[in-house]
Enzyme design. Structure first.
Site, short mmCIF file in Angstrom:
data_model
loop_
_atom_site.label_atom_id
_atom_site.label_comp_id
_atom_site.label_asym_id
_atom_site.label_seq_id
_atom_site.Cartn_x
_atom_site.Cartn_y
_atom_site.Cartn_z
N GLU A 60 -10.94 -26.86 -31.88
CA GLU A 60 -11.97 -27.91 -32.69
C GLU A 60 -11.52 -28.54 -33.97
OE1 GLU A 60 -16.41 -27.26 -34.47
OE2 GLU A 60 -15.23 -25.48 -34.52
N LYS A 92 -13.87 -29.07 -28.83
CA LYS A 92 -14.97 -29.24 -29.52
C LYS A 92 -14.69 -30.35 -30.43
CE LYS A 92 -18.63 -26.91 -31.98
NZ LYS A 92 -19.64 -25.58 -32.28
#
Length: 296
Positions: free
Chosen positions: A175, A212
């Protein structure tokens, strides 16, 4: 690795709930829920209250595997129990795949980015994650400016740690968030896309990750990553957008599922009756699921 969890994350419809606010962001999460700082006198009491909130969320009939594929947990939540079972087992029994947030927060801003702080105890944490039946992990860095050197460093660090996580038998959610308020958000995302592609193209057939990322300014920018055989699933963070705005942006991007935190729980309140609480959560779940599955 749990093959059922792997197949569910790869193929099923739904989204990933992010329930991983940790130490620093916990008071804010509690305040948003209607519990002010004078309601607890130390960290233990604060974490007890936040676990009560998370328990209320995951035990709600609205929090079901019909629409929720997975949930990201904070370390303390992993180590606590819900209705007599460790949280990961409780979720897995509901058909929801558990993930653990493993980063230790963000370093100071440098070269237009914030790297992850060092994680010297990661091996031990991954051992415990396996013990607690986690399927995967999540770790976050933040990109503020389109600084090529900074963005490369963020992605290099993410994939270096991702390899360690893969070696432990878990699936890492990588992420590197782009700040939605960045003045050059689109440029940041172009550089990020190229850097991530370089790394995923080098992964071997038994090395799988999830991504993500912030919902991109340029619609379907990440199409190649979403379709990449080494990317199990691609989820998007809400990043400070309201739920309505995040859902609208998400709907425009094919193959991108939600992994929202604030946008999922923002309207929940400690004073709601269970009926009100469940209805509010159900509305949030329905709208986020719809944006993840029914594209424009």
């Amino acid at each position: 690795m749990n093959e059922n969890h792997f197949n569910r994350m790869k193929n099923d419809d739904g989204f990933v709930a992010a329930l991983d606010q940790s130490g620093g962001s916990t008071p804010k999460a509690l305040a948003a829920y209607g519990i002010q700082e004078d309601a607890y006198s130390n960290e233990d009491e604060m974490f007890d209250l936040v676990h009560e909130l998370r328990t209320r969320i995951v035990t709600s009939p609205a929090f079901s595997s019909d629409k929720i594929l997975g949930a990201i947990l904070f370390e303390q939540t992993m180590d606590r129990k819900v209705e007599g079972k460790y949280t990961g087992d409780y979720l897995a029994d509901k058909g929801i795949v558990p993930f653990l947030k493993v980063d230790k927060g963000l370093a100071e801003k440098e070269n237009g980015v914030q790297m992850m702080k060092p994680m010297p105890e990661l091996d031990e944490l991954l051992r415990r994650a396996n013990e607690r039946n986690m399927f995967g992990t999540k770790m976050r860095s933040v990109i503020h400016e389109p600084n090529e050197e900074g963005i490369k460093a963020v992605v290099d660090q993410q994939f270096e740690v991702a390899k360690q996580i893969i070696d432990a038998g878990l699936v890492p959610i990588v992420e590197p968030e782009v700040d939605i308020n960045s003045s050059d958000k689109e440029k940041c995302e172009e550089i990020l896309n190229q850097e991530i592609l370089k790394h995923v193209n080098e992964l071997s057939e038994d090395e799988n990750i999830m991504l993500k990322l912030t919902i991109p300014t340029k619609v379907n920018l990440y199409k190649e990553l979403i379709e990449h055989p080494r990317v199990v699933r691609f989820v998007a963070l809400s990043g400070g957008y309201s739920r309505e705005e995040a859902n609208e942006k998400l709907k425009e991007n094919d193959g991108m599922l939600a992994s929202f935190s604030r946008a999922l729980v923002s309207e929940l309140n400690v004073d709601q009756t269970d009926e009100e609480f469940n209805k509010t959560l159900q509305e949030a779940v329905d709208s986020i699921y719809d944006a993840s599955v029914n594209k424009k």
